[in-house]
Design a protein around this motif. Structure first.
Motif, PDB file in Angstrom:
ATOM      1  N   MET A 179      43.744  33.350 -57.911  1.00 18.38           N
ATOM      2  CA  MET A 179      43.172  33.446 -59.222  1.00 18.38           C
ATOM      3  C   MET A 179      42.924  33.143 -60.175  1.00 18.38           C
ATOM      4  O   MET A 179      43.992  34.449 -60.225  1.00 18.38           O
ATOM      5  N   LEU A 180      42.654  33.154 -60.378  1.00 18.49           N
ATOM      6  CA  LEU A 180      43.022  32.061 -61.913  1.00 18.49           C
ATOM      7  C   LEU A 180      41.658  33.385 -63.124  1.00 18.49           C
ATOM      8  O   LEU A 180      40.475  32.968 -62.329  1.00 18.49           O
ATOM      9  N   ASP A 181      42.316  33.908 -63.913  1.00 15.89           N
ATOM     10  CA  ASP A 181      41.109  34.729 -64.676  1.00 15.89           C
ATOM     11  C   ASP A 181      41.055  33.887 -66.316  1.00 15.89           C
ATOM     12  O   ASP A 181      42.300  34.007 -66.649  1.00 15.89           O
ATOM     13  N   ILE A 182      39.567  33.269 -66.567  1.00  8.65           N
ATOM     14  CA  ILE A 182      39.950  32.513 -67.086  1.00  8.65           C
ATOM     15  C   ILE A 182      39.092  33.156 -68.478  1.00  8.65           C
ATOM     16  O   ILE A 182      37.678  33.467 -67.779  1.00  8.65           O
ATOM     17  N   GLU A 183      38.859  33.101 -69.704  1.00  7.83           N
ATOM     18  CA  GLU A 183      38.435  33.085 -70.881  1.00  7.83           C
ATOM     19  C   GLU A 183      37.511  32.046 -71.891  1.00  7.83           C
ATOM     20  O   GLU A 183      36.388  32.504 -72.376  1.00  7.83           O
ATOM     21  N   SER A 184      38.225  30.949 -71.834  1.00  5.38           N
ATOM     22  CA  SER A 184      38.532  30.180 -72.969  1.00  5.38           C
ATOM     23  C   SER A 184      37.292  28.931 -71.682  1.00  5.38           C
ATOM     24  O   SER A 184      37.715  28.405 -70.714  1.00  5.38           O
ATOM     25  N   ILE A 185      36.454  28.684 -72.966  1.00  6.78           N
ATOM     26  CA  ILE A 185      35.406  27.291 -72.319  1.00  6.78           C
ATOM     27  C   ILE A 185      36.432  26.565 -72.062  1.00  6.78           C
ATOM     28  O   ILE A 185      36.747  25.144 -71.078  1.00  6.78           O
ATOM     29  N   LYS A 186      37.552  25.423 -72.440  1.00  6.03           N
ATOM     30  CA  LYS A 186      38.645  25.049 -72.903  1.00  6.03           C
ATOM     31  C   LYS A 186      38.733  24.509 -71.183  1.00  6.03           C
ATOM     32  O   LYS A 186      39.343  23.953 -70.841  1.00  6.03           O
ATOM     33  N   CYS A 187      39.625  25.626 -71.131  1.00  8.94           N
ATOM     34  CA  CYS A 187      40.796  26.507 -70.678  1.00  8.94           C
ATOM     35  C   CYS A 187      39.616  26.251 -69.241  1.00  8.94           C
ATOM     36  O   CYS A 187      40.453  25.753 -67.879  1.00  8.94           O
ATOM     37  N   ILE A 188      38.283  25.890 -68.915  1.00  8.05           N
ATOM     38  CA  ILE A 188      37.802  26.310 -67.870  1.00  8.05           C
ATOM     39  C   ILE A 188      37.405  24.806 -67.482  1.00  8.05           C
ATOM     40  O   ILE A 188      37.946  24.174 -66.670  1.00  8.05           O
TER      41      ILE A 188
END
Length: 282
Positions: A1-10
């Motif tokens: 599971m990926l934990d993502i904060e940034s719009i660019k990364c997601i």
């Protein structure tokens, strides 16, 4: 599971899934996850190859700053639950990521927001519609899942998606309840022991009102007033108890067949909402 904060990364990760031909389901939440949220996740997993869940306590949908400040935040526990459900991405943006500058644009859905919770919480649904619109634009899912407990919110999202031509299927998931009928909600944790016992009476009132409608015991207006009094006598401070057309949440008439009874009431500082659906002439 990926934990993502940034719009660019997601967006980068979702682009890879798109190129691989995988479908994407989305469950927006404010965290403090309970079994009702996980029911949405299970439904999403049955629908698509990839599931994205967002956790963001959205400040613009709170009409009381104390309510925003006191909203339960349980990120570590939430991540464990989502990991066990096999979620692919948890999107947890910071406030600065979602609202980097003063917001000059908002999404406002008329008519469907003007009564019920919209009347009791001015500006609430503008905040909901705006943040969901932003999340849809960021995640760009094929389908998104919402619980029927917040039925007016569900109608707001459906209306927005239809009006703005989002290519997203909005899928409703039935309300999950405790054994005594209380609708599961993150706000239930604010109830003390006595209030928790009282809280079950909200759903009981909805069930009795449904029976009163089906048996034509009185007019819709008389039934509404009777159950507003009942809730007050049981220690609630009701905001509304309304018999509505399910299609647009306007006041039901005797000619309408697909109905929903919406209720909201406070116990102490905790605001509870619930509803029950019914069909006439079946």
């Amino acid at each position: 599971m990926l934990d993502i904060e940034s719009i660019k990364c997601i967006r980068t990760q979702i682009m890879h899934w798109r190129l691989a031909g995988e479908s994407i389901a989305f469950v927006p939440t404010m965290g403090n996850l309970h079994a009702g949220h996980l029911q949405l996740v299970k439904a999403a997993k049955a629908e698509a190859e990839r599931v994205v869940v967002s956790i963001f306590v959205n400040p613009t949908q709170f009409d009381e700053q104390d309510d925003f400040a006191n909203y339960p935040r349980t990120e570590d526990t939430d991540l464990e639950k989502l990991q066990s459900e096999g979620v692919d991405i948890v999107y947890m943006p910071k406030r600065e990521e979602m609202y980097p500058t003063q917001m000059l644009t908002k999404v406002s859905v008329s008519q469907v927001t003007e009564k019920h919770c919209g009347a009791a919480r001015p500006g609430h649904f503008d905040g909901v519609a705006t943040v969901v619109c932003k999340l849809f634009n960021i995640v760009q899912p094929d389908s998104a899942f919402f619980g029927e407990k917040d039925f007016q919110q569900l109608m707001v999202i459906r209306t927005m998606v239809a009006d703005l031509n989002f290519p997203i299927d909005i899928i409703a998931v039935p309300t999950l309840r405790e054994t005594d009928g209380l609708a599961m909600s993150s706000r239930n944790t604010h109830l003390n022991g006595m209030q928790r016992q009282q809280a079950r009476q909200l759903y009981q009132a909805l069930c009795l009102a449904k029976q009163a409608v089906l048996e034509q015991q009185a007019s819709f207006a008389e039934i509404e007033q009777a159950y507003l009094r009942r809730l007050t006598e049981q220690g609630f401070k009701p905001d509304y108890f309304s018999i509505c057309r399910r299609s647009d949440l306007q006041a039901a008439t005797e000619l309408d067949e697909q109905l929903i009874i919406l209720a909201a009431a406070r116990l102490g500082k905790t605001r509870l909402i619930d509803n029950i659906q019914l069909d006439l002439n079946l």
